[in-house]
Design an enzyme around this catalytic site. Structure first.
Site, PDB file in Angstrom:
ATOM      1  N   ASP A  58      -9.175  -2.856  -6.478  1.00 53.42           N
ATOM      2  CA  ASP A  58      -8.595  -2.068  -5.406  1.00 53.42           C
ATOM      3  C   ASP A  58      -9.387  -0.881  -5.121  1.00 53.42           C
ATOM      4  O   ASP A  58      -9.600  -0.056  -6.110  1.00 53.42           O
ATOM      5  CB  ASP A  58      -7.208  -1.772  -5.260  1.00 53.42           C
ATOM      6  CG  ASP A  58      -6.680  -1.418  -4.094  1.00 53.42           C
ATOM      7  OD1 ASP A  58      -7.285  -0.857  -3.139  1.00 53.42           O
ATOM      8  OD2 ASP A  58      -5.336  -1.719  -4.101  1.00 53.42           O
ATOM      9  N   HIS A  97      -7.568  -5.054  -1.227  1.00 51.25           N
ATOM     10  CA  HIS A  97      -6.285  -4.183  -1.099  1.00 51.25           C
ATOM     11  C   HIS A  97      -5.534  -5.043   0.165  1.00 51.25           C
ATOM     12  O   HIS A  97      -4.236  -4.807   0.261  1.00 51.25           O
ATOM     13  CB  HIS A  97      -6.476  -2.950  -0.467  1.00 51.25           C
ATOM     14  CG  HIS A  97      -5.482  -2.080  -0.248  1.00 51.25           C
ATOM     15  ND1 HIS A  97      -4.892  -1.359  -1.518  1.00 51.25           N
ATOM     16  CD2 HIS A  97      -4.933  -1.482   0.977  1.00 51.25           C
ATOM     17  CE1 HIS A  97      -3.980  -0.506  -0.798  1.00 51.25           C
ATOM     18  NE2 HIS A  97      -3.849  -0.738   0.525  1.00 51.25           N
ATOM     19  N   SER A 143       0.792  -1.227   0.033  1.00 45.27           N
ATOM     20  CA  SER A 143       0.119  -0.036   0.120  1.00 45.27           C
ATOM     21  C   SER A 143       0.901   1.240   0.076  1.00 45.27           C
ATOM     22  O   SER A 143       1.508   1.482  -0.801  1.00 45.27           O
ATOM     23  CB  SER A 143      -0.949   0.116   1.257  1.00 45.27           C
ATOM     24  OG  SER A 143      -1.812   1.016   1.302  1.00 45.27           O
TER      25      SER A 143
END
Length: 469
Positions: free
Chosen positions: A418, A446, A169
């Site tokens: 995502d 995610h 991320s």
């Protein structure tokens, strides 16, 4: 100017943890400002390393201990500390390949000079606090990482001085900064859910992520159609019980309709739709039985996500997307949301849930709003700081397009269905990084690195180990 080398403050003796991991703890010191390394303000950074431990017949002497190449984990967020090595899925897959795993808490997170309202108080005025926080973005985190690498590998042979990175991320966004400005320290890079847009400011990014969020809301209400009415009824009750300020929460914040809508952040993760439905079921049950919310329910809602425990996440979220000078956040998530029919509740003159008729209330996603600093107990103390950072447009560049276009560091990335990092924008970013290999899937979300590691890490290792032909 030569890069700063971190000072090793202390290093623990190795200790064994379940999973046959041998763990060490490190404390480092780095300057607040790497461009002024002789400045008086220093920060402490904490890290743990782990190797796979097989008990030998004869324990090796210290001089015989192998110097393994490091794999450093770049944590998501921003604002979250790292887990212990034994709790990381990387230990299962990467240690058998000869790496030493390093879990480094980024500055301001975990145990590394932790940021909170009361630690910021010691810095000074809101303006001084904001100026301090400007040193907590990816550009400085990369300098910290390089400083730690140079410290740990100073006695290593040349072929082992570079290290590998694994960025989840925000850690993937940080990887792109690393590849831009310090590629000489990198052997290879793994990225999961972090192929962020390189030249899109917060407004453009939120235009894309709101679309993804709307689609996840539609999936939620399709799965739980009864929640269309239930959520609006609960919202009406919050207004009735809490008045203008909201229902008081156990730790000092306030439950408002707007704050309830932020639990949609869960929609971007595996299991998130069911988690939100559980909240709705519990809140409805409380109101049916008692006419008010129980302490348990309010505590669950207050602890949902990290608004109070990781303030960097809210304070520096929009600045993560401010890719260079002249770009400011200026509460882009609120501005974009107010222009969308699905997010009328962001408008100051919204008439309330009843005005929607048969339409559902749409939850928000990974968006930060000014009302966070009015409803979250920790953030209420930081409202002025947040406003200063929202207006600031003198950010340093986060990416170097030309360097990425001539990149020579192997990069292996996973891109998902995502809600947080738009896959269409991720494809554009991947096209700008020379030599990158991407595993793209629409059946993972995610948080797949933690929730479905068996579906992610082997795919990245295939990209690393095999050839595409």
């Amino acid at each position: 100017m030569a890069p700063v080398v971190a000072r090793l403050v202390s290093q623990s003796k190795p200790y064994l943890v379940p999973g046959k991991l041998l763990v060490k703890e490190f404390w480092f010191e780095v300057p607040l400002d790497h461009d002024n390394p002789d400045g008086t303000t220093k920060l402490k950074l904490f890290a743990r390393s782990a190797i796979k431990y097989e008990r030998p017949i004869v324990e090796p002497s210290p001089s015989e201990v192998e110097q393994r190449p490091y794999l450093v984990y770049l944590q998501g967020g921003p604002g979250m500390g790292t887990s212990a090595p034994q709790d990381s899925p990387l230990s299962k897959y990467m240690l058998d390949r000869g790496y030493e795993l390093l879990m480094l808490d980024q500055r301001g997170t975990g145990l590394s000079s932790t940021i909170s309202a009361n630690t910021l108080e010691t810095i000074g005025s809101p303006q001084e606090q904001a100026d301090y926080l400007k040193f907590f973005r990816a550009d400085t985190l990369v300098k910290d990482s390089e400083a730690v690498r140079l410290c740990l590998t100073k006695d290593y042979p040349a072929e082992k001085k570079k290290w590998s990175t694994f960025g989840q991320s925000f850690g993937g966004m940080m990887t792109l900064t690393y590849l831009s400005f310090a590629p000489e320290g990198l052997r290879e890079c793994f990225i999961t859910g972090g192929l962020a847009a390189l030249d899109k400011g917060p407004g453009d990014v939120y235009q894309a992520t709101y679309r993804r969020c709307i689609a996840r809301n539609q999936a939620y209400y399709k799965k739980f159609p009864g929640d269309v009415a239930a959520v609006k009824w609960i919202a009406e009750k919050i207004i009735e019980l809490g008045g203008e300020k909201g229902v008081p929460l156990p730790a000092g914040g306030f439950l408002t309709v707007r704050r309830l809508m932020t639990v949609g952040l869960n929609f971007g993760a595996h299991g998130g739709v069911d988690r939100v439905h559980s909240y709705v079921t519990r809140m409805k049950a409380d109101l049916d039985q008692f006419g008010k919310f129980t302490r348990y329910t309010l505590n669950e809602l207050e602890q949902d996500n990290v608004w109070d425990t990781a303030p960097i996440y809210t304070l520096l979220h929009e600045p993560c997307w401010c890719y260079g000078p002249g770009v400011a956040g200026r509460w882009a998530a609120e501005r974009v949301g107010q222009s969308l029919e699905e997010y009328q509740w962001l408008q100051a003159d919204w008439a309330g849930p009843a005005s929607l008729g048969e339409k559902p209330l749409y939850f928000s996603g990974e968006m930060i709003y000014p009302f966070h600093f009015e409803t979250c107990s920790e953030l209420i103390q930081l409202k002025e700081v947040a406003d200063i950072l929202a207006e600031f447009d003198g950010w340093a560049p986060l990416y170097d397009m030309r360097q990425l276009g001539r990149n020579e560091v192997p990069v292996y990335a996973a891109s998902y269905n995502d809600m947080y990092v738009d896959p269409d924008l991720a494809r554009v970013t991947a096209s700008r990084i020379r030599g990158i290999k991407v595993f793209e899937t629409n059946v993972l979300f995610h948080n797949a690195l933690r929730s479905n590691p068996d579906d992610v890490i082997p795919q990245l290792l295939k990209l690393r180990d095999d050839t595409i032909d």
